[in-house]
Each structure stands twice: as structure tokens, then as C-alpha cells.
Write a protein that holds these residues in place. Structure first.
Motif, PDB file in Angstrom:
ATOM      1  N   MET A  24       0.541  -2.136  -5.867  1.00  0.00           N
ATOM      2  CA  MET A  24      -0.824  -2.652  -5.842  1.00  0.00           C
ATOM      3  C   MET A  24      -0.828  -4.170  -5.971  1.00  0.00           C
ATOM      4  O   MET A  24      -1.612  -4.847  -5.306  1.00  0.00           O
ATOM      5  N   PHE A  25       0.084  -4.697  -6.792  1.00  0.00           N
ATOM      6  CA  PHE A  25       0.169  -6.146  -6.943  1.00  0.00           C
ATOM      7  C   PHE A  25       0.539  -6.790  -5.600  1.00  0.00           C
ATOM      8  O   PHE A  25      -0.084  -7.773  -5.178  1.00  0.00           O
ATOM      9  N   ILE A  48       5.520   0.235 -15.435  1.00  0.00           N
ATOM     10  CA  ILE A  48       5.461  -0.656 -14.278  1.00  0.00           C
ATOM     11  C   ILE A  48       6.367  -0.029 -13.248  1.00  0.00           C
ATOM     12  O   ILE A  48       7.586  -0.109 -13.333  1.00  0.00           O
ATOM     13  N   GLY A  49       5.738   0.695 -12.343  1.00  0.00           N
ATOM     14  CA  GLY A  49       6.500   1.428 -11.334  1.00  0.00           C
ATOM     15  C   GLY A  49       5.977   1.115  -9.943  1.00  0.00           C
ATOM     16  O   GLY A  49       5.390   0.062  -9.715  1.00  0.00           O
ATOM     17  N   PHE A  50       6.144   2.064  -9.045  1.00  0.00           N
ATOM     18  CA  PHE A  50       5.688   1.882  -7.669  1.00  0.00           C
ATOM     19  C   PHE A  50       4.213   1.529  -7.619  1.00  0.00           C
ATOM     20  O   PHE A  50       3.789   0.661  -6.876  1.00  0.00           O
ATOM     21  N   LEU A  51       3.444   2.212  -8.453  1.00  0.00           N
ATOM     22  CA  LEU A  51       1.999   2.037  -8.420  1.00  0.00           C
ATOM     23  C   LEU A  51       1.619   0.587  -8.737  1.00  0.00           C
ATOM     24  O   LEU A  51       0.890  -0.056  -7.981  1.00  0.00           O
ATOM     25  N   LEU A  74       0.828  -1.206   0.000  1.00  0.00           N
ATOM     26  CA  LEU A  74       0.000   0.000   0.000  1.00  0.00           C
ATOM     27  C   LEU A  74       0.859   1.252   0.000  1.00  0.00           C
ATOM     28  O   LEU A  74       0.561   2.232  -0.689  1.00  0.00           O
ATOM     29  N   ALA A  75       1.965   1.207   0.766  1.00  0.00           N
ATOM     30  CA  ALA A  75       2.846   2.375   0.818  1.00  0.00           C
ATOM     31  C   ALA A  75       3.411   2.666  -0.562  1.00  0.00           C
ATOM     32  O   ALA A  75       3.399   3.816  -1.019  1.00  0.00           O
ATOM     33  N   MET A  76       3.864   1.601  -1.252  1.00  0.00           N
ATOM     34  CA  MET A  76       4.387   1.801  -2.602  1.00  0.00           C
ATOM     35  C   MET A  76       3.304   2.339  -3.517  1.00  0.00           C
ATOM     36  O   MET A  76       3.533   3.243  -4.324  1.00  0.00           O
ATOM     37  N   PHE A  77       2.091   1.780  -3.351  1.00  0.00           N
ATOM     38  CA  PHE A  77       0.985   2.224  -4.187  1.00  0.00           C
ATOM     39  C   PHE A  77       0.705   3.711  -3.968  1.00  0.00           C
ATOM     40  O   PHE A  77       0.492   4.457  -4.922  1.00  0.00           O
ATOM     41  N   ILE A  78       0.735   4.136  -2.681  1.00  0.00           N
ATOM     42  CA  ILE A  78       0.402   5.535  -2.399  1.00  0.00           C
ATOM     43  C   ILE A  78       1.439   6.467  -3.017  1.00  0.00           C
ATOM     44  O   ILE A  78       1.098   7.511  -3.583  1.00  0.00           O
ATOM     45  N   ILE A  79       2.713   6.052  -2.972  1.00  0.00           N
ATOM     46  CA  ILE A  79       3.750   6.851  -3.633  1.00  0.00           C
ATOM     47  C   ILE A  79       3.422   6.976  -5.115  1.00  0.00           C
ATOM     48  O   ILE A  79       3.444   8.061  -5.692  1.00  0.00           O
ATOM     49  N   GLY A  80       3.092   5.823  -5.723  1.00  0.00           N
ATOM     50  CA  GLY A  80       2.775   5.827  -7.150  1.00  0.00           C
ATOM     51  C   GLY A  80       1.535   6.648  -7.441  1.00  0.00           C
ATOM     52  O   GLY A  80       1.494   7.422  -8.399  1.00  0.00           O
TER      53      GLY A  80
END
Lengths: 177, 529
Positions: B492-493, B485-488, B21-27
Motif C-alpha cells: 500500500m505504501f 509490516i508485510g505485503f499489505l 497494488l499487487a502486493m497489497f492484494i496479496i496482503g
């Protein structure tokens, strides 16, 4: 050199497998088993070497793949240039998708036929070949185990017979060649 | 013996979900959008850049033109602008949808600035190119320039036309990718269990509880999917082009006759009616299979087994239709103009192989934890065979679809692959190569299918690349060329994977790991291949 072959007949595959297990545990080498149908797990019990048919199949498949590629390259590109689906680029690589189904089919054809013919040849079961099984009933409902004294130097023929008699057999036969 | 869902495992899973989730929020917070530009040739043979955008821009047209002009003149280029925005004078009702208000469509033509004595270049405004400003002609004269004026202009437009994405197209599309991928795994497991019931298979009885645990994700996964669909219907996201009523309205400037012809299938009421059918059939059968499985543990006998046989066969019939139509509605309709009758099977083979891989990975993890000792090498081998075989089903179907479309070369069909070959070329071919070559080379032998290390490595790679496969199905039609294909995506995956494993393990812990009264249980425990 004389060789005595002992044939032990069973009326059930499980009885044969149990008997074979017992004999193998005594150190007897079972040469062959004749059966009307495949007996599950018998290979491991009597120590049949893993089949190399897979390797043969791979080689036949590879042959088919190369033949198909060379053939189509010659027929469709070199000898008589074909307009393939409105893509007359006259290049095998650029028209590759069109050739893949035939390559696939020919690979399968060669692998399957090569495998079947090899199998029949190796087993001596091509049509017209003389039967090698010791008793015609092994094509019906009997199971026969073949033990050779030449492969069991530790035991004499009568020793082996005595051991076979302790299994759940139905007939016992001996042949000297 | 039950699986113990210990607090340590839960904690680790929460850490994984939180990290994702943290990576997703950055993305999510740095999500960018940009205007779409493509090369266009005008009638007089001039090469121009068509710049389009069909939503609210954070800047005005004039501000964009000014910025492009300034940046271009620094590079020694002047640019002609032609406004191509449709004018709706002919509109029947005289009213425009929100799309028309925000439409941006301009033709940009670069010219190299005259260095020796400028003779009346009209900067902006005209689009007649009768002077010596042709791109090709001027290029040779300025031999020292690294890029052609067109390339420089493309670069400038990309730079000036990039802005934070308030519509969050990438996030929405990714939500669909993940929701569908993991729902698909659950669905694959449901299909697999129905297949085993219908064929009265003995070999897979030890896997039953694991399959049921994976099916346990279906209700949760359905919530995510329904959320994305609902958001689409509410126009919160623009994944499905056909959900915009403008394309169906003959009076509208954006009327699209091809899409309008599909109105019976691609209409809100039919879409939602079918969604009710898809979800209710899948969830009801999932619930029934689970209920009878637990009941069988208590009662024994063959009555439940025969009932499962009938229900399994019936489910397969329904699934055969629904899985195809479902994938047309959910995934294929993103590329609205395009159609392929084979698409449903391609999607189905993808979800089946993903489910098979996940089962194997889960089994090895459970074995490492000291559970499922009754699953022996032969069971693993059999499941490995499925993983091997379905990988080829997938490749076969992929190739069948591709080859026919490539061969026929009909415009309405090739668009699908043109989109993918344009901006998704390397990722598409990597996916096909990985999903085909790795299994055929490394999983062919009997030993490989029984080896823990081989299965773990190949399984993990294939799992990721079947996710990428879904990614390539969704993205080209929904975010076009600005995919990444990045943080987002990764975040999310990971978050979805964590949630998925959490739900699966929680379901797994609720019933004994081995069924007790299945008629083929004894046969299965002595399974030997």
C-alpha cells in the motif's frame, strides 16, 4: 627584518571585494580585512582558512555533556539518593529521561560560552583588550584591507601601491614596522 | 522550461503502482485476525488468560472451547473456562447493539494434567482452584517441559483463535496511515510556501514550483482521507472507538464515562463540521496560492507579492489552530482515552520534515533528468538545513511528550506509551533512534548538507521512518497487537507513493519550473551561502 604594511581604505564593501579579487588575481596575498560588519564571501576571496570554531564548540559541548552526567550521577544517585517522580530505583539509567533536559541545557551552555570566549580571545576582542584595527573608522563606515610585503615577496611596496591605486579606494596608507 | 511528463515516466510510475497494488492484494486476501489474550490474575492469586473478542467470530464459542481443550490435552494440560461475557439484565432499554451480540470474553486457567492416578479433576466448568493445580507449583514437578503451561496455553489460544479478518482492520488502518502521511506531505508543503510568503523569504523562490506541485496532491489526498473517515462514520471500519454510539450511551453496558465526557469534541456532527473547515481552508488556500503564482508570471509587479504576504500570514494563523485540532480529531482520538496537548505539534513537525525530505529527493531526481539547473548548491544547502533542523524539532517534541508522561506516570496518560511499549517496543525505539541519531551524526556538517549522495541516503531513510512514525501513531489504537509490516503495508505504501509522485509530476509539468516575475527572483538566482 623590515615589513611594510599597506592599508587600503574603501567606503563600500562591494568596492573592497572587487579590489581584493583583482589583487588576488595578480597573485597578491591580502593578509586581513577590517570591516564594521561581516562581508559576505570575503573569506573565499582572500583565502581565509576555514574556522575551527566548530571543532572547539563540539569539544566544549562534549565537556558539558560529561560534566552534567557525572554531576547528576553524583548528586542525585550516589551522594544523596533522590526519589525521582515516584521512581526511587536509584539508578541513573532507569531515570535517564529525567536527566536529559539538564544534560541538554548544560551541553548548550558550555558549548555557547566556550565558543563565545574562544572567539573573543582569538580575535583579541575581550573587554579591556587593546584594539588592533588600524583605523577607528573601520568600526563605523569604512573598510580596510591590509597587505604585507613580507607575504608578497614577488612585489615591492611601490608595486603593490600602484596596483591598489587601480582599485576604487578612498585612502592609502603605508607603515613600516 | 517546463517539466516534460513523458510517457516513459508515466509507464514506470504505473508499473510501480501496479506492483504496489499487487502486493497489497496479496496482503489483503491473507489478512488474519485473532482473539486478544492477556494475562489476568484472579482474586485468589491464580494466573489466568483473559481471551476477548468483540466482533462476529467465524466459529461458535463451543467450537473454540472444544478445539482449545483438544489441543491442550495433547500438550498435557487441562483448561478451566469461565465465561465472563457481560449479561445485560440491567440494561435500561433491554436492547443491545451489535457489539453485545458478538461479545466473547472468557477466562482460561491452565492446569497440568495429573499423570499418576487422576483424582477428580473437573475438566471445564469450575473455576475454583483449590487443588494442587497451581501453575507455579506444578511447573517444578515437570522439569522436562520447555514452556510453562501458561505459555503453552497462550500459544494454543493464538493458534486456535486466528482466523481470516473479514473486517480488514489492518487494511483500513493502513489506508489511514498512507492517506494521512501523503496528505501531510502536501500540507507540509502548503505550510512551507505560506511561511515563505509571510516572511518574504528570498532564498526559496527557486523551490516555489516544486512546492506547488507537491501541494497539488492535497485534493487527491483529501479524497482518500474523507473516504476513511466516512467509512469510520458508517462503521465499515473500527479505527475510531468513539464513533461507536454504545460508548456514549449511559444505558449501554459498554458506556465509557471518560469517552462520554469528550462527547462535544468527539461527536459525528462536530467531527464532520470540522472536517469541512479543515479541508476547505487547506484546499482554498492551496488553490489561491497556485492561482496567484501563475498570475504573477503573467502580470509582474509587487501587487500579487504583497497579497501573497497577507494571505500567507493569515494562513499561518489558521494553520496553527487547525493543524493541531485536525491531528487530535484524526489521529489522537484513535487512542480515545488518551490526550496530549503537544500531539498536534508532534504531528506537524513530522509532516514538515517529510515534506522537506520529499522536496530534496524530488529536486535531485529532477536534476538527474537535466531539469532545475538554477537550483544551486546553496539552495540545496538551505533546504538541507531545514531537514536537519526539523528532525530535531520532531525529536524534541517527541521527547517532551514522552518525558512528561513518563515523569508524571498518571494512568490516563501512560496508557498511550504502555500500548506502544508492549507490542511496538522495538519499532518505536528504532524510529526515535533513526530520526534523531542519523541526522545529528551525518547531517551536521556543511558538506553533508550539500552532498547529493548523503542527502539521498539519509533522506530516503528518514522518509520511510517518518511513515513508520505515523504507523505507530495509528496502529496501537486500531489493530492493537496484531500489527505487522508485510505485503499489505509495503504494497500500500508503494502504491500510494506511486500515485503521489504521479500527481506531483503531473502538476509540475503544467507550469514552467521557474517563476518569472517574483520580486526576489534575481536575488535568489545569485543565492550563495
Amino acid at each position: 627584518m623590515s615589513d611594510t604594511i599597506i592599508y587600503a581604505m574603501y567606503d563600500d564593501d562591494d568596492k573592497l571585494v572587487d579590489g581584493a579579487k583583482m589583487l588576488v588575481s595578480k597573485g597578491i596575498h591580502v593578509n586581513e580585512v577590517f570591516s564594521p560588519m561581516p562581508i559576505h564571501g570575503i573569506d573565499d576571496v582572500i583565502g581565509v582558512r576555514h574556522t575551527r570554531l566548530g571543532i572547539a564548540a563540539f569539544l566544549y559541548g562534549l565537556t558539558g555533556l560529561m560534566l552534567a552526567t557525572l554531576g547528576m550521577k553524583y548528586f542525585m544517585i550516589d551522594d544523596w539518593m533522590m526519589n525521582i517522580g515516584g521512581k526511587p530505583s536509584f539508578s541513573y539509567l532507569e531515570n535517564l529521561p529525567a536527566f536529559i533536559p539538564i544534560t541538554f541545557e548544560f551541553t548548550v551552555l558550555c558549548a555557547a560560552h566556550g565558543m563565545a570566549i574562544t572567539y573573543f580571545l582569538r580575535n583579541g576582542t575581550l573587554p579591556g583588550m587593546p584594539a588592533t584595527n588600524p583605523d577607528p573608522r573601520t568600526t563605523d563606515d569604512r573598510f580596510v584591507m591590509e597587505i604585507r610585503t613580507s607575504e608578497n615577496s614577488k612585489y615591492s611596496a611601490s608595486d603593490i601601491q600602484a596596483l591598489v591605486r587601480s582599485t576604487d579606494f578612498v585612502e592609502l596608507d603605508e607603515k613600516t614596522v | 522550461m517546463n517539466f516534460q511528463f513523458t510517457s516513459k515516466i508515466k509507464r514506470n510510475l504505473f508499473i510501480i503502482i501496479a506492483a504496489g497494488l499487487a502486493m497489497f492484494i496479496i496482503g489483503f486476501s491473507t489478512e488474519k485476525n485473532h482473539m486478544y489474550s492477556e494475562l489476568a490474575n484472579t482474586e485468589d492469586g491464580t494466573e489466568s488468560l483473559l481471551v476477548e473478542y468483540y466482533n462476529e467470530l467465524p466459529f461458535t464459542k463451543e467450537a473454540f472451547i472444544d478445539r482449545v481443550k483438544t489441543a491442550a490435552s495433547e500438550q498435557g494440560i487441562t483448561v478451566d473456562f469461565v465465561d465472563m461475557t457481560l449479561h445485560h439484565g440491567t440494561e435500561v432499554h433491554g436492547e443491545s447493539t451489535h457489539h453485545d451480540e458478538f461479545e466473547f470474553k472468557m477466562l482460561l486457567t491452565p492446569h497440568v494434567k495429573e499423570t499418576k492416578g487422576s483424582h477428580g479433576h473437573d475438566e471445564g466448568g469450575t473455576h475454583g482452584v483449590e487443588e494442587d493445580g497451581h501453575v507455579e507449583d506444578s511447573h517444578g514437578a515437570h522439569g522436562g517441559v520447555a514452556h510453562s503451561p501458561m505459555e503453552t496455553l497462550e500459544h494454543i489460544v493464538h493458534e486456535q483463535g486466528t482466523f481470516p479478518d473479514t473486517g480488514h482492520a489492518r487494511s483500513w488502518s493502513n489506508l489511514l496511515v498512507n492517506a494521512f502521511f501523503f496528505f501531510g506531505i502536501g500540507l507540509g508543503a502548503l505550510f512551507f510556501i505560506a511561511l515563505q510568503y509571510a516572511t518574504e523569504s528570498g532564498w526559496g523562490v527557486v523551490y516555489k514550483r516544486i512546492l506547488e506541485a507537491i501541494i497539488g496532491w492535497l485534493p487527491v489526498g483529501a479524497i482518500f482521507l474523507i473516504f476513511v473517515f466516512f467509512a469510520g462514520s458508517m462503521h465499515w471500519n473500527h479505527i475510531w472507538h468513539w464513533m461507536d454510539p454504545a460508548v456514549m450511551d449511559p444505558g449501554n453496558a459498554h458506556f465509557d464515562p471518560i469517552i462520554a465526557n469528550k462527547q462535544p469534541f468527539l461527536s459525528q456532527w462536530f467531527f464532520w463540521m470540522m472536517n469541512v473547515i479543515y479541508f476547505s481552508v487547506f484546499l482554498l488556500f492551496a488553490r489561491g496560492f497556485r492561482k496567484r503564482s501563475l498570475q504573477e508570471d503573467l502580470e509582474g509587479g509587487t501587487k500579487i507579492h504583497m497579497k501573497n504576504f497577507a494571505k500567507g500570514a493569515f494562513f499561518l494563523v489558521l494553520f496553527g489552530y487547525l493543524s493541531s485540532v485536525m491531528s487530535w480529531h484524526w489521529i489522537m482520538s484513535i487512542d480515545t482515552h488518551w490526550f496530549s496537548t503537544l500531539f498536534g505539534w508532534l504531528v506537524f513537525s513530522g509532516i514538515w520534515v517529510s515534506a522537506t525530505i520529499f522536496i530534496l529527493l524530488l529536486v535531485f531526481w529532477l536534476k538527474a533528468q537535466g531539469y532545475v539547473k538554477f537550483i544551486n548548491e546553496s539552495h540545496i544547502h538551505d533546504m538541507g538545513k531545514w531537514m536537519f533542523a526539523i528532525s530535531f524539532l520532531w525529536t524534541y517534541l517527541f521527547f517532551s511528550q514522552f518525558m512528561l508522561i513518563w515523569y508524571a506516570d498518571i494512568p490516563e496518560e501512560v496508557t498511550y506509551y504502555l500500548d506502544r511499549f508492549g507490542n511496538y517496543k522495538w519499532i518505536l525505539w528504532t524510529t526515535v533512534a533513526v530520526n534523531f541519531v542519523i541526522p545529528i551524526v551525518l547531517l551536521m556538517s556543511r558538506e553533508a548538507k550539500r552532498s547529493k549522495i548523503t542527502i539521498l541516503i539519509i533522506g530516503s531513510i528518514l522518509f520511510v521512518f517518518h511513515w513508520v512514525d505515523v504507523f505507530i501513531m495509528v496502529m496501537p489504537g486500531s489493530v492493537f497487537d496484531h500489527w505487522a509490516i508485510g505485503f499489505l503495508e509495503v504494497g500500500m505504501f508503494i502504491a500510494f507513493l506511486g500515485m503521489f509522485i504521479f500527481v506531483v509530476l503531473r502538476t509540475l509539468s503544467k507550469a514552467p519550473l521557474l517563476v518569472t516575475n517574483h520580486p526576489y527572483l534575481d536575488e535568489n538566482l545569485h543565492h550563495d551561502t
